[in-house]
Design a protein around this motif. Structure first.
Motif, PDB file in Angstrom:
ATOM      1  N   LYS A 167       0.749  -1.110   0.110  1.00 49.80           N
ATOM      2  CA  LYS A 167      -0.069   0.117  -0.101  1.00 49.80           C
ATOM      3  C   LYS A 167       0.881   1.353   0.006  1.00 49.80           C
ATOM      4  O   LYS A 167       0.703   2.285  -0.942  1.00 49.80           O
ATOM      5  N   HIS A 168       1.937   1.102   0.881  1.00 46.81           N
ATOM      6  CA  HIS A 168       2.811   2.508   0.964  1.00 46.81           C
ATOM      7  C   HIS A 168       3.494   2.754  -0.490  1.00 46.81           C
ATOM      8  O   HIS A 168       3.640   3.722  -0.806  1.00 46.81           O
ATOM      9  N   THR A 171       1.024   3.962  -2.827  1.00 46.23           N
ATOM     10  CA  THR A 171       0.509   5.488  -2.695  1.00 46.23           C
ATOM     11  C   THR A 171       1.638   6.586  -2.503  1.00 46.23           C
ATOM     12  O   THR A 171       1.161   7.490  -1.860  1.00 46.23           O
TER      13      THR A 171
END
Length: 320
Positions: A167-168, A171
């Protein structure tokens, strides 16, 4: 390798501003680009290359070559971290090896942008889907690097969530701006898109020159810090990208006949991330020393690729 191509690359105004930045740092000049301006220029470059790539992709026919190119790119972003990790593990430890593996398996957006400028100088075209491929290659290598650290970590520290790392990495600001601009360029109405063409095209090289001016100053400062880590990592930062770039410049001939696409594949394979990877590793693996993997990517591999590496990869593409 054509001497004319090498001279043309080394006398490119964009590259000469990079050299000016190095000189400014060496003579301890007070020349400086404000942090806010630097961040704006970085975002602008990602926006412009993503948007233009999306526009090109919207005009391209979606064919098997694009699908195979995407699969090839994902394969590269997995294979490169795997073999580089095990080359480095015994020398510098698991956390640092994982961070460097992620950096060299990922891509350098600025090197890619400089390579696009190189192709334009040579009058060589390339497919708009190559920008999408650059965006796709950013995250898998980071995830592979973190997984390698987790699998080989003998300490009993708390394990990181793969979902959180993914996710990091997806994003982070640089990845989101690049992929978001690509999607916007892909779906935007062509007549409306022409309205911002002067912003995305005409002034692009000017902003790239200013960005590389700053990169030159940062490079000169980082390389001083790196000297204490010895010659092994210095040669790694040159020989591994050179090997990756030359191998991909050759093997990509089985994937596409486009010289421009093959050259950009080589650049993507040879580049090392110094934006997305440090931002992710700071959270995912704080034990990894940024004083090692950032200077390697920015102070050694980046200057090598944009000066000597690009003419070599282009020569391999032309030879085969």
């Amino acid at each position: 390798m054509s001497v004319d191509v090498l001279i043309s690359n080394l006398t490119n105004p964009v590259l000469l501003f990079f050299v000016l930045g190095i000189i400014a740092s060496l003579v301890k000049s007070d020349l400086k680009i404000p942090d806010s301006s630097s961040k704006f220029i970085s975002l602008y470059l990602l926006f412009a290359i993503g948007f233009k790539g999306g526009q090109e992709l919207s005009h391209s026919e979606f064919n098997p070559e694009i699908i195979y190119s995407i699969l090839f790119a994902i394969g590269l972003s997995v294979i490169v971290p795997l073999y580089t990790f095990y080359l480095l593990k015994r020398k510098i430890g698991t956390p640092n090896a994982g961070a460097i593996a992620a950096a060299y398996g990922s891509v350098s957006a600025v090197t890619f942008v400089t390579a696009v400028s190189f192709l334009e100088n040579q009058g060589v075209s390339f497919g708009g889907h190559m920008v999408a491929i650059m965006a796709i290659m950013e995250s898998p290598a980071i995830v592979v690097g973190v997984i390698l650290i987790m699998l080989n970590d003998r300490t009993k520290e708390e394990k990181k969530s793969i979902g959180g790392i993914l996710k990091h990495s997806l994003t982070s600001g640089s990845v989101l701006m690049l992929t978001g601009s690509l999607v916007i360029g892909l779906i935007a109405d062509a007549s409306q898109a022409r309205g911002i063409e002067p912003f995305t095209t005409d002034i692009f090289k000017g902003f790239l020159s200013l960005f590389l001016l700053e990169m030159g100053m940062v490079t000169a400062n980082r390389i001083k810090e790196f000297k204490k880590h010895g010659l092994f990592l210095f040669f790694f930062g040159i020989m591994v990208p050179l090997f990756n770039g030359m191998v991909v410049a050759y093997t990509s001939r089985f994937l596409t006949e486009s010289e421009g696409n093959r050259f950009l594949f080589a650049i993507l394979a040879a580049g090392a991330s110094y934006i997305a990877v440090p931002a992710t590793m700071k959270l995912a693996e704080p034990r990894a020393d940024p004083g090692i993997y950032i200077p390697m990517a920015l102070g050694i591999t980046f200057p090598f690729n944009i000066t000597i590496g690009m003419p070599i990869y282009y020569a391999v593409v032309q030879l085969f």
